[in-house]
Design an enzyme around this catalytic site. Structure first.
Site, PDB file in Angstrom:
ATOM      1  N   ASP A  38      -2.454  15.257  50.006  1.00  0.00           N
ATOM      2  CA  ASP A  38      -2.372  15.820  51.754  1.00  0.00           C
ATOM      3  C   ASP A  38      -1.092  17.331  51.612  1.00  0.00           C
ATOM      4  O   ASP A  38      -0.983  17.423  52.390  1.00  0.00           O
ATOM      5  CB  ASP A  38      -2.022  14.656  52.007  1.00  0.00           C
ATOM      6  CG  ASP A  38      -2.359  14.398  53.557  1.00  0.00           C
ATOM      7  OD1 ASP A  38      -2.920  15.334  53.555  1.00  0.00           O
ATOM      8  OD2 ASP A  38      -1.460  14.254  54.025  1.00  0.00           O
ATOM      9  N   GLY A  85       4.815   9.397  52.877  1.00  0.00           N
ATOM     10  CA  GLY A  85       4.963   8.645  52.366  1.00  0.00           C
ATOM     11  C   GLY A  85       3.719   7.490  53.115  1.00  0.00           C
ATOM     12  O   GLY A  85       3.269   6.154  52.127  1.00  0.00           O
ATOM     13  N   ASP A 123       8.751  20.831  42.684  1.00  0.00           N
ATOM     14  CA  ASP A 123       7.609  21.687  43.316  1.00  0.00           C
ATOM     15  C   ASP A 123       6.344  21.026  42.257  1.00  0.00           C
ATOM     16  O   ASP A 123       7.636  20.868  41.242  1.00  0.00           O
ATOM     17  CB  ASP A 123       8.553  22.907  43.338  1.00  0.00           C
ATOM     18  CG  ASP A 123       7.658  24.030  44.154  1.00  0.00           C
ATOM     19  OD1 ASP A 123       6.152  23.679  43.956  1.00  0.00           O
ATOM     20  OD2 ASP A 123       8.263  24.759  44.724  1.00  0.00           O
ATOM     21  N   TRP A 174       0.423   7.827  53.505  1.00  0.00           N
ATOM     22  CA  TRP A 174      -0.885   8.198  51.529  1.00  0.00           C
ATOM     23  C   TRP A 174      -0.813   7.034  50.703  1.00  0.00           C
ATOM     24  O   TRP A 174      -1.611   6.530  50.551  1.00  0.00           O
ATOM     25  CB  TRP A 174      -1.053   9.138  51.473  1.00  0.00           C
ATOM     26  CG  TRP A 174      -2.108   9.465  52.211  1.00  0.00           C
ATOM     27  CD1 TRP A 174      -2.392   9.969  53.711  1.00  0.00           C
ATOM     28  CD2 TRP A 174      -3.343  10.713  51.610  1.00  0.00           C
ATOM     29  NE1 TRP A 174      -3.395  11.221  54.145  1.00  0.00           N
ATOM     30  CE2 TRP A 174      -4.010  11.291  52.249  1.00  0.00           C
ATOM     31  CE3 TRP A 174      -3.490  11.764  50.727  1.00  0.00           C
ATOM     32  CZ2 TRP A 174      -4.776  12.680  52.907  1.00  0.00           C
ATOM     33  CZ3 TRP A 174      -4.760  12.655  50.304  1.00  0.00           C
ATOM     34  CH2 TRP A 174      -5.115  12.958  51.724  1.00  0.00           C
ATOM     35  N   ASP A 222       7.068  15.360  45.650  1.00  0.00           N
ATOM     36  CA  ASP A 222       7.142  16.156  46.793  1.00  0.00           C
ATOM     37  C   ASP A 222       8.242  16.502  47.040  1.00  0.00           C
ATOM     38  O   ASP A 222       9.371  16.165  45.986  1.00  0.00           O
ATOM     39  CB  ASP A 222       7.387  15.069  48.152  1.00  0.00           C
ATOM     40  CG  ASP A 222       6.347  16.014  49.386  1.00  0.00           C
ATOM     41  OD1 ASP A 222       5.315  15.955  49.849  1.00  0.00           O
ATOM     42  OD2 ASP A 222       7.820  16.642  49.709  1.00  0.00           O
ATOM     43  N   LYS A 247      -6.536  17.817  50.131  1.00  0.00           N
ATOM     44  CA  LYS A 247      -6.096  18.476  51.544  1.00  0.00           C
ATOM     45  C   LYS A 247      -6.351  20.603  51.687  1.00  0.00           C
ATOM     46  O   LYS A 247      -5.942  21.343  51.065  1.00  0.00           O
ATOM     47  CB  LYS A 247      -5.378  18.744  52.956  1.00  0.00           C
ATOM     48  CG  LYS A 247      -5.372  19.504  53.852  1.00  0.00           C
ATOM     49  CD  LYS A 247      -4.414  18.883  55.086  1.00  0.00           C
ATOM     50  CE  LYS A 247      -2.325  18.888  54.325  1.00  0.00           C
ATOM     51  NZ  LYS A 247      -2.159  17.830  55.898  1.00  0.00           N
TER      52      LYS A 247
HETATM   53  C1  LIG Z   1       1.516  16.450  55.311  1.00  0.00           C
HETATM   54  S1  LIG Z   1       2.724  16.549  54.497  1.00  0.00           S
HETATM   55  C2  LIG Z   1       1.822  14.936  53.286  1.00  0.00           C
HETATM   56  C3  LIG Z   1       1.901  13.388  54.053  1.00  0.00           C
HETATM   57  C4  LIG Z   1       1.443  12.256  53.015  1.00  0.00           C
HETATM   58  N1  LIG Z   1       0.577  12.565  52.823  1.00  0.00           N
HETATM   59  C5  LIG Z   1       1.949  11.136  54.240  1.00  0.00           C
HETATM   60  O1  LIG Z   1       0.634  10.151  54.253  1.00  0.00           O
HETATM   61  O2  LIG Z   1       3.082  10.731  54.978  1.00  0.00           O
HETATM   62  C6  LIG Z   1       2.246  17.641  53.039  1.00  0.00           C
HETATM   63  C7  LIG Z   1       3.476  17.432  52.008  1.00  0.00           C
HETATM   64  O3  LIG Z   1       3.163  18.919  51.019  1.00  0.00           O
HETATM   65  C8  LIG Z   1       4.638  18.528  50.430  1.00  0.00           C
HETATM   66  N2  LIG Z   1       4.430  20.232  49.423  1.00  0.00           N
HETATM   67  C9  LIG Z   1       3.980  21.436  49.946  1.00  0.00           C
HETATM   68  N3  LIG Z   1       4.650  22.113  48.696  1.00  0.00           N
HETATM   69  C10 LIG Z   1       5.006  21.092  48.133  1.00  0.00           C
HETATM   70  C11 LIG Z   1       4.762  21.702  47.027  1.00  0.00           C
HETATM   71  N4  LIG Z   1       5.105  23.059  45.953  1.00  0.00           N
HETATM   72  N5  LIG Z   1       5.308  20.777  45.893  1.00  0.00           N
HETATM   73  C12 LIG Z   1       5.629  19.458  46.153  1.00  0.00           C
HETATM   74  N6  LIG Z   1       5.571  18.959  47.847  1.00  0.00           N
HETATM   75  C13 LIG Z   1       4.980  20.055  48.476  1.00  0.00           C
HETATM   76  C14 LIG Z   1       5.361  19.133  51.889  1.00  0.00           C
HETATM   77  O4  LIG Z   1       6.658  18.733  51.283  1.00  0.00           O
HETATM   78  C15 LIG Z   1       4.951  17.716  52.752  1.00  0.00           C
HETATM   79  O5  LIG Z   1       5.817  16.526  52.730  1.00  0.00           O
END
Ligand SMILES: C[S@@+](CC[C@H](N)C(=O)[O-])C[C@H]1O[C@@H](n2cnc3c(N)ncnc32)[C@H](O)[C@@H]1O
Length: 197
Positions: free
Chosen positions: A109, A49, A86, A51, A68, A149
């Protein structure tokens, strides 16, 4: 090996942000004005959370929608709407659109779980970005902004070529809060030119 508890990690903990990633978005928004107080913002892959916390410091009245696979705890902000699911699932898109039918800014992200193999991580990251890009084309308003990203690699240029067709400006950035060892890049896309699909 990176030092997980580096300076940005400690700063985030001290300042009450849920992740060190918060500082990357601060830098990106300062340089590229991705959103403003009137923006409706989608935060794709938002957990834990950080961002969304940063966005909510600017956006006070408009919806900020986070999606997420992992639950976001303790945001406690009336404008924050969380969709657990998802991004590759069409039903998630419908749930997002039910909260807010159109966005001014889409931030992503999102990242796949890393394997440690650079090529595999790059390929998985490209696949996820393509899905989020398609998702974005369905929810972003004309002239809206998109920032995502990507784990950099050999297919980056081809992906950028596809993105450039839909935006008037596309730039590749490595924010200073990115770990030295990381091969992540951020792609800032401004001025969505395409029609919704
Ligand atoms: C690096 S973290 C994000 C950090 C966030 N921006 C923050 O500032 O706290 C990446 C996130 O992408 C989510 N993610 C990856 N693939 C996903 C998908 N197919 N659907 C939803 N979320 C996904 C992961 O669960 C993870 O929580």
């Amino acid at each position: 090996m990176y030092n997980r508890k580096d300076a940005f990690y400690r700063k985030a903990k001290k300042e009450g942000y849920k992740s060190r990633a918060a500082y990357k978005l601060t830098e990106l928004n300062k340089k590229y004005a991705l959103y403003n107080p009137n923006s409706r913002v989608l935060d794709a892959g938002c957990s834990p959370g950080g961002w969304s916390q940063i966005v909510l410091e600017t956006v006070k009245k408009q919806p900020v929608v986070g999606v997420d696979l992992i639950q976001v705890e303790g945001m406690g902000h009336p404008n924050f709407h969380f969709v657990l699911g998802d991004l590759t699932d069409n039903e998630v898109l419908l749930r997002v659109l039910a909260v807010c039918p159109e966005f001014d800014t889409v931030l992503s992200d999102a990242a796949p779980n890393t394997s440690g193999t650079k090529l595999l991580d790059h390929v998985n990251s490209c696949d996820l970005v393509k899905i989020i890009f398609d998702f974005t084309k369905k929810v972003l308003r004309k002239n809206g902004n998109f920032c995502f990203k990507l784990f950099d690699g050999e297919d980056t240029q081809e992906l950028l070529k596809a993105v450039r067709k839909c935006f008037s400006m596309v730039k590749v950035i490595r924010p200073s809060a990115t770990r030295k060892s990381s091969f992540e890049i951020y792609v800032v896309c401004k001025g969505y030119t395409g029609e919704k699909e």
